[in-house]
Design a protein around this motif. Sequence first.
Motif, mmCIF file in Angstrom:
data_model
loop_
_atom_site.group_PDB
_atom_site.id
_atom_site.type_symbol
_atom_site.label_atom_id
_atom_site.label_comp_id
_atom_site.label_asym_id
_atom_site.label_seq_id
_atom_site.Cartn_x
_atom_site.Cartn_y
_atom_site.Cartn_z
ATOM 1 N N HIS A 1 0.166 -3.872 -18.379
ATOM 2 C CA HIS A 1 -0.218 -4.737 -17.266
ATOM 3 C C HIS A 1 0.496 -4.355 -15.967
ATOM 4 N N GLY A 2 1.784 -3.997 -16.068
ATOM 5 C CA GLY A 2 2.530 -3.603 -14.871
ATOM 6 C C GLY A 2 1.922 -2.379 -14.213
ATOM 7 N N ARG A 3 1.557 -1.391 -15.009
ATOM 8 C CA ARG A 3 0.948 -0.171 -14.452
ATOM 9 C C ARG A 3 -0.407 -0.487 -13.827
ATOM 10 N N ALA A 4 -1.184 -1.358 -14.463
ATOM 11 C CA ALA A 4 -2.482 -1.726 -13.902
ATOM 12 C C ALA A 4 -2.322 -2.403 -12.543
ATOM 13 N N LEU A 5 -1.352 -3.322 -12.436
ATOM 14 C CA LEU A 5 -1.101 -4.004 -11.170
ATOM 15 C C LEU A 5 -0.592 -3.017 -10.106
ATOM 16 N N HIS A 6 0.317 -2.153 -10.501
ATOM 17 C CA HIS A 6 0.870 -1.130 -9.610
ATOM 18 C C HIS A 6 -0.242 -0.267 -9.028
ATOM 19 N N ASP A 7 -1.064 0.297 -9.898
ATOM 20 C CA ASP A 7 -2.113 1.199 -9.437
ATOM 21 C C ASP A 7 -3.159 0.459 -8.602
ATOM 22 N N ALA A 8 -3.483 -0.776 -8.998
ATOM 23 C CA ALA A 8 -4.474 -1.551 -8.249
ATOM 24 C C ALA A 8 -3.985 -1.862 -6.844
ATOM 25 N N LEU A 9 -2.714 -2.188 -6.710
ATOM 26 C CA LEU A 9 -2.173 -2.503 -5.387
ATOM 27 C C LEU A 9 -2.198 -1.277 -4.475
ATOM 28 N N LEU A 10 -1.887 -0.103 -5.008
ATOM 29 C CA LEU A 10 -1.750 1.098 -4.184
ATOM 30 C C LEU A 10 -3.038 1.888 -4.017
ATOM 31 N N ARG A 11 -4.016 1.625 -4.855
ATOM 32 C CA ARG A 11 -5.266 2.387 -4.793
ATOM 33 C C ARG A 11 -5.972 2.159 -3.459
ATOM 34 N N ARG A 12 -6.398 3.261 -2.856
ATOM 35 C CA ARG A 12 -7.166 3.261 -1.606
ATOM 36 C C ARG A 12 -6.366 2.758 -0.406
ATOM 37 N N ARG A 13 -5.052 2.800 -0.494
ATOM 38 C CA ARG A 13 -4.226 2.449 0.658
ATOM 39 C C ARG A 13 -4.309 3.583 1.683
ATOM 40 N N PRO A 14 -4.316 3.267 2.980
ATOM 41 C CA PRO A 14 -4.380 4.318 3.993
ATOM 42 C C PRO A 14 -3.038 4.957 4.311
ATOM 43 N N GLU A 15 -1.941 4.331 3.869
ATOM 44 C CA GLU A 15 -0.613 4.857 4.204
ATOM 45 C C GLU A 15 -0.336 6.155 3.456
ATOM 46 N N ARG A 16 0.590 6.948 3.998
ATOM 47 C CA ARG A 16 0.921 8.251 3.410
ATOM 48 C C ARG A 16 1.963 8.167 2.311
#
Length: 196
Positions: A114-129
């Motif tokens: 669950h932690g990895r799913a939340l981590h990846d979902a939060l960061l996916r498609r972010r515009p920051e570098r």
Amino acid sequence: MLCRHDAAGMRAHREALLTVYEEVYADELDAPFFAPDRFWERLESYAQWPGFSLVTLHDDDLIGYSLGYRLPPRSAWWRGFLGDVEPQELVEDGERTFAVTQLMVLPARQRQGHGRALHDALLRRRPERRATLLVKPDNVPARTAYLSWGWELFGQVRPFEDAPVYDSLMLTSMPDQGGERGFQGDRGGEPGGIFG
């Protein structure tokens, strides 16, 4: 089910978010920095910044959540930084860095992905570098997980006078930039459509 929320959605889920926080941090709630009211003040502060995002994971109830925001120009994020990096690495331009401020999963639901799913979902498609986060050096399970997910030690930070010293981690390769399958949108606490 993964859901994305803005600041109004965060406020609409206040009680559930605090319930998870109090269970995850049960052993530290007596310390002023970890008091639930102080925690909520920090969330309210984060929610005011550009690029704020909250991702929650539910079955019948809230299992966990992750949140963060884009560091603005002249950000105070690096105040209390302890480390040896080039000075420009600590100067934010309002576009470069996304700060992950929380990632927590109920203790009974940890070590189930669950932690990895939340981590990846939060960061996916972010515009920051790049992205940054703080983790307690003695939180071995979380620190080990982050390092295995591609984060690197950047230095240490004491963000507030009454806060502990945290390891500062940096991620320079964001997760898969594909669509957000399985997301249920949430704006202002109201369900929205499926993302992407």
